[in-house]
Scaffold this motif. Structure first.
Motif, mmCIF file in Angstrom:
data_model
loop_
_atom_site.group_PDB
_atom_site.id
_atom_site.type_symbol
_atom_site.label_atom_id
_atom_site.label_comp_id
_atom_site.label_asym_id
_atom_site.label_seq_id
_atom_site.Cartn_x
_atom_site.Cartn_y
_atom_site.Cartn_z
ATOM 1 N N PHE A 77 3.110 -0.409 23.546
ATOM 2 C CA PHE A 77 3.973 0.257 22.574
ATOM 3 C C PHE A 77 3.116 1.085 21.625
ATOM 4 N N ILE A 78 3.394 2.370 21.591
ATOM 5 C CA ILE A 78 2.577 3.309 20.823
ATOM 6 C C ILE A 78 3.460 3.893 19.732
ATOM 7 N N GLU A 79 3.178 3.579 18.492
ATOM 8 C CA GLU A 79 4.022 4.039 17.392
ATOM 9 C C GLU A 79 3.236 5.043 16.556
ATOM 10 N N VAL A 101 -5.174 -5.438 14.978
ATOM 11 C CA VAL A 101 -4.590 -5.158 13.670
ATOM 12 C C VAL A 101 -3.225 -5.820 13.501
ATOM 13 N N LEU A 102 -2.660 -6.279 14.607
ATOM 14 C CA LEU A 102 -1.362 -6.953 14.546
ATOM 15 C C LEU A 102 -1.521 -8.393 15.016
ATOM 16 N N MET A 148 7.067 -3.535 19.436
ATOM 17 C CA MET A 148 5.672 -3.953 19.218
ATOM 18 C C MET A 148 5.593 -5.176 18.309
ATOM 19 N N TYR A 205 -5.397 0.308 16.096
ATOM 20 C CA TYR A 205 -4.950 1.309 15.129
ATOM 21 C C TYR A 205 -5.959 2.447 15.181
ATOM 22 N N ASP A 229 5.178 -5.956 12.706
ATOM 23 C CA ASP A 229 4.679 -7.286 13.048
ATOM 24 C C ASP A 229 5.641 -8.270 12.395
ATOM 25 N N TYR A 284 1.046 5.470 2.237
ATOM 26 C CA TYR A 284 0.343 5.224 3.503
ATOM 27 C C TYR A 284 0.513 6.412 4.452
ATOM 28 N N LEU A 319 2.748 6.823 13.389
ATOM 29 C CA LEU A 319 3.183 6.665 11.995
ATOM 30 C C LEU A 319 3.064 7.982 11.238
ATOM 31 N N TRP A 372 -6.258 -1.619 4.923
ATOM 32 C CA TRP A 372 -5.610 -0.638 5.785
ATOM 33 C C TRP A 372 -5.774 0.735 5.225
ATOM 34 N N GLY A 373 -5.778 1.657 6.155
ATOM 35 C CA GLY A 373 -5.662 3.054 5.735
ATOM 36 C C GLY A 373 -6.978 3.538 5.196
ATOM 37 N N MET A 411 -0.341 3.235 15.706
ATOM 38 C CA MET A 411 -0.475 1.803 15.933
ATOM 39 C C MET A 411 -0.088 1.527 17.384
ATOM 40 N N VAL A 412 -0.863 0.658 18.015
ATOM 41 C CA VAL A 412 -0.560 0.308 19.413
ATOM 42 C C VAL A 412 -0.499 -1.205 19.557
ATOM 43 N N ALA A 413 0.505 -1.683 20.282
ATOM 44 C CA ALA A 413 0.598 -3.115 20.599
ATOM 45 C C ALA A 413 0.757 -3.270 22.096
ATOM 46 N N VAL A 462 -7.972 -8.251 11.145
ATOM 47 C CA VAL A 462 -7.228 -7.515 10.124
ATOM 48 C C VAL A 462 -7.486 -8.086 8.717
ATOM 49 N N ARG A 487 4.695 -7.485 8.823
ATOM 50 C CA ARG A 487 4.274 -6.205 8.289
ATOM 51 C C ARG A 487 5.313 -5.125 8.589
ATOM 52 N N LYS A 501 -1.997 8.944 12.502
ATOM 53 C CA LYS A 501 -2.089 7.505 12.273
ATOM 54 C C LYS A 501 -1.196 6.836 13.298
ATOM 55 N N GLN A 510 0.856 -1.178 0.000
ATOM 56 C CA GLN A 510 0.000 0.000 0.000
ATOM 57 C C GLN A 510 0.889 1.223 0.000
#
Lengths: 261, 246, 261, 246, 246, 261
Positions: free
Chosen positions: B125-127, B34-35, A91, B43, A146, A44, B129, B244-245, B52-54, B239, A60, B50, A41
């Protein structure tokens, strides 16, 4: 690569995987020499100069490009600068840690970088504003989000896809914006050895039981631009030679299917 | 807050530069799971943010001398991708992200039933993007559903919003321009139903009355955002990478 | 903040403190909404541009100011630069460690910095020597020497007191020395929640048994310039609202008593 | 590979700038037991390269969570002395040396019988005193006899060589100029007798045929270098400081 | 020692720039128990030097592999406040402060009865608030009474002084100008009564005879300084914040 | 210095060494006041500006000199710059660790540096290309390869020997190459105290059982340029005084034998 750190794989499972491989079958139904279908994609992260989210199975990664003015290296005054960095984010896997890059992530970034650099993906000489003084610096940054095996190929694919859509922000230097000149499309193909089988595009389970990893990066002319043997284990010359042929074949396929000019 | 500027943040029509009314939110979307590798994930898109959190855990706290025999400790790590902001950010934590990591950890730990998991840690974990003003609150709001998705019991979801002052008006959910050129920034996060405040920071220049007005806007907005959180959790979205997006 | 790391506080003691608070009494005889009497000694380090030793009960901090020529930030060419750093010295508490700043000391420095920056304590535009090229850089450095609670307020008070007595060393740039232009006097007031009581200017024992900390920094116009909720715990809106009022009231008192212009 | 240049790497006589033929090695000398404190050590001169190697172990792995209950792990550390290169190098590892340390560790571990020494580590310290192209392979080749000198059992010695492309020709054992201005660089290391490949890297531009030709040159060269390794091991050379260097 | 200069360090009247005679000390003041949290503490003013010392311990040595089963180890940490010197100093240890920390640790450990406290460490934190030449000796002299104030048994107090050469003369207790522009610097610290030397450094240019003369000056000065140490310890001065500094 | 970390020395051995010393004998047959015969090989690294491999018994160090153009320090615009760094490589001893320099290696480098700097080994004023702008920077880097005691003297000897053979690469600045101007020859002599004996040039065993170390660096005029007491332990003034005399005597011998101009 982490080897069974989460205790997922029992000896039984390992033997099962190997037995199946001897029959030419993999856990996810692929043949030993096939690549997972990537999902790419681009754009993004619209705020970046270019970007691409890539998934390869459950792996990913997200590549983002920033292009900024800066000084050239003293020994290459007539070239732009390329730098590649990969963050194996905590993560993405239970044992990945925050902090300075590990040897693994340094190797990863450098193999990706070599494929792109030696593949002459960009003509760095077109990225000069004022020779010796001002050139465009292309930052390739890749977030691993991921992790399910084969980061090298996922990251190379993401980086190349992001570069292909990148715009050089000339307007910040009172010039015109222009598309980043991308000439060659390097594709890396990674294989691991399990038992005596060469297995293409391994997932995490396969990586964990493998011995030896080999990556071959080619360009559309079929030439080899980068190779890297990794991990504990060895290859015979015949294995290497056939790995190169496999990479040429799969590189062509991937290029035509996902990276058409 | 940003430097003085001639930029006119509120138009003659009473609307903001991006066309929003004073107490209007930017569009918000959330998903969970999402992961694949993480124990829980989410997400969020909030305006141009934007994130992403894990979540990993509860897992044995490491190093051991960090273990608390009475409870889990929560360690949020807020990180900006190098390409998430206008000028490339050098990888690794800076002072700003370390402060944010601290207040987010504390906000989440205030909501999680940590007493159920002694000697463990919960990593969040907070990324970021792509960053577009309000990342800490968006990250926290997404973290809360990622923790829930990991099956970790919470007293309530944490939900937040910022308000602030721009062009002389109290406005909800600051945009990037308002954040840069406005007069004040006030992020607040609460336990969704009880409205107990678990995060609050402010910088700029506001009177008590303005802060009171801002808090009302935020409290009301958190009801709307909480709704989006619940929908995300209920849809148990799995997911599908092709989506996505967009 | 360290919670009972030295094992001083037994459960019994904790309950005793809470019971006393319910009667409106604190260990050191203060009411819940009163501030310890600060002792402020300016010009403690004559060789610095300005300095102030501040004690708040048994908490003691020393702020020193250095002012040096340097370059402005590219996005604020017409402003001087302000930086704030706090060292939680290992001498101040058994568990404070030498080394890079912890999250706690970074938060502390940033909250102090925000009060001073947003309080427009100095007019940074008066600190320009040559726009875009040479400006004065004001370094606020604070040493925490002895720790008995409420570092935010002690450090803010020390920093403001030191700035008020600072001299810009113009003579090092073939200009005249001049007093640092200090226009506004921010005062921070920190409260913690113990049981359901809001307790102003907590000492260490009180910090250790509290749940939630709130700091409100105001200027002489009664406006709020910075707020920070810290630690695990929560506040209702009514508690916050009354914390703001308390900060306005105590800020006025402290300003008149200790920071008179 | 290096930047374009007008430098002519292959002369009209078919010889290289330093007078060598296409598949000719630079002079190589090795010794073992050159250091006293280490459990095993070696010294190699290969062209202008001068490299010292010390081996410690097997010894208890530290920190403990690094211990593998099934085998020893091998940790090579490749380091360049500050004065070993043209422009002074700041002490400490950079990204290049960290990658090299990784591939050298893996190559050595592929040869050492690590299963005999569970829970231990084997440290191999490689110090480049003077660098002259091909340091990683020279360091690895020397490491292998230092490990042997330490009495650590190996399946076979590791021996390597580089080849590459320069002036349009496939050449063996790149010189510094060929490394800087040539078209490709291909270092390979093998188990000496079986020719199993334990290290391989490549960057530049080569066809499969050229790589095949290069690998033949390398495999043949490793026989000659293996001979030098064996002589060094057999002579059990004990250090005589008056003879270093020459 | 500093760079050549035309500055005249000894006047025609035989006096030094600050009016002192050749073997005259600057004013010295010491107090103990100036901090509340530390196990022992002290404050010293010596000329323009202002230094605070805190002692913690004996406490369990950490990390454990640092523990010595036969004795305590002493870890002094000398640190300069950012504002203590003319040009702002970046926080954190530099090479100079690390060397000083080492020699101060060794000097103190030479005096403390460490054999009484196996497996422990004694931390001595030395914070230079204002620096004015001779900080290491002033810090060590103050450390010694802080250790005593912490109730840690010592064979004897450690007391020191510097001497050196300036304007061609051997002088006691160098001033900042003499330190910067003089010919030599010789700090010595001894056990107070036995005059056993536990710290000595020197840099510059001195003959044996000059060093001998300097050591006599120092030994005699340490008697006077030891007196001040004892008075500080005997007055058991308890902090009264209103009197700091003056 | 590591004290018996490898568990080599038993109490019995220690007592034996001390008893022998009382008879004036050392394990390697030397007298207490004699220096091991150094072996010095200059120009070991031809690519450096100068270099020297030095062995002192089983201690072995390699000094390499690099000389590059750079800026002078602001407060010494008319002088070249000298920097000294020692790497105590993990190859040299089981407990030496990779990573940032320890306090021990910092002290070592600084004592070596002070001997050379205060010994006025080079006239730094001859290393100026353009005052205040361009000067020669002399980097002394020393690798410790094998450790058997007395690194200070081995490193000083290696550094001085390397400097004496160094060439300033003037040709890189469109000037002429010229020999680094070395005027004075500092020699350091280190002693340790074992029992009540002063033992010159200790080997590792002797270091491990010693209490107190003293280094005295002198130049050919017999003047003392640097001294450093190290380690836990103490010296009387008489011991120091005689250490200075010993250093003067041995310095003279070493200078004449190994560092003749």
């Amino acid at each position: 690569m982490p080897r069974d750190e989460v205790g997922i794989l029992s000896e039984i499972k390992k033997n099962y995987i190997i037995r199946k491989l001897e029959e030419g079958k993999r856990g996810d139904g692929r043949s030993v020499d096939s690549f997972r279908e990537p999902i790419i994609q681009t754009n993004y992260v619209p705020r970046a100069a270019g970007s691409a989210m890539v998934s390869l199975g459950k792996t990913r990664v997200l590549a983002g490009i920033k292009i900024e003015l800066g000084e050239p290296f003293p020994d290459t005054p007539n070239q732009g600068v390329l730098t590649t960095n990969v963050e194996m984010l905590p993560m993405a896997f239970p044992t990945f840690e925050a902090g300075p890059p590990s040897e693994i992530s340094i190797e990863l970034a450098r193999v990706v970088d070599r494929g792109i650099r030696e593949g002459k993906t960009m003509d760095l000489q077109k990225l000069v504003v004022e020779p010796g003084k001002k050139v465009w610096i292309v930052f390739i940054d890749i977030d691993v989000l991921d992790y399910d095996g084969n980061l090298i190929d996922a990251c190379t694919l993401a980086a190349v896809s992001a570069l292909r859509t990148s715009v050089v922000p000339g307007s910040t230097a009172e010039l015109k914006d222009f598309a980043l000149p991308v000439d060659n499309i390097p594709v890396s193909v990674t294989m691991v050895k399990i038992g005596d089988k060469m297995v293409v595009d391994p997932n995490l389970e396969e990586e964990q039981i493998s011995s030896g990893r080999i990556t071959v990066t080619t360009t559309q002319d079929g030439h080899v631009r980068a190779m890297q043997k990794g991990n504990i284990g060895y290859f015979t010359w015949d294995e290497i030679s056939s790995a190169i042929t496999t990479s040429q074949r799969l590189g062509k396929e991937i290029r035509e299917k996902y990276l058409k000019v | 807050m940003g430097t003085a500027s001639d930029i006119k943040l509120i138009g003659d029509d009473g609307l903001r530069l991006d066309g929003r009314g004073l107490d209007e939110l930017r569009p918000i979307k959330m998903e969970i799971n999402v992961l694949n590798r993480a124990d829980g994930s989410s997400y969020i898109e909030w305006g141009g943010n934007k994130i992403m959190v894990a979540v990993y855990g509860p897992r044995e706290a490491y190093p051991k001398h960090n273990q608390d025999i009475n409870k889990a400790f929560v360690r949020a790590r807020y990180n900006m991708a190098a390409f998430s902001v206008d000028e490339r950010k050098r990888p690794g934590p800076d002072r700003r992200s370390q402060e944010i990591s601290k207040v987010l950890s504390e906000a989440l730990e205030s909501a999680i039933m940590t007493e159920l998991f002694p000697r463990t840690q919960i990593d969040v974990f907070i990324e970021v993007l792509q960053a577009d003003a309000g990342t800490r609150i968006a990250g926290l709001t997404a973290s809360s559903i990622a923790v829930a998705a990991a099956g970790i019991p919470m007293r309530d979801l944490v939900v937040g919003c910022t308000a602030g002052k721009a062009g002389g008006k109290v406005v909800l959910d600051l945009s990037k321009d308002e954040d840069n050129f406005g007069e004040a920034d006030l992020p607040i996060a609460v336990l969704a139903r009880s409205k107990k405040i678990v995060l609050m920071q402010m910088d700029g220049d506001m009177t008590l009355e303005e802060i009171d007005q801002a808090h009302s806007m935020i409290f009301s907005a958190t009801d709307r955002i909480y709704q989006i959180q619940r929908e995300a959790l209920e849809s148990k979205y799995t997911v599908d990478a092709s989506q996505w997006g967009e």
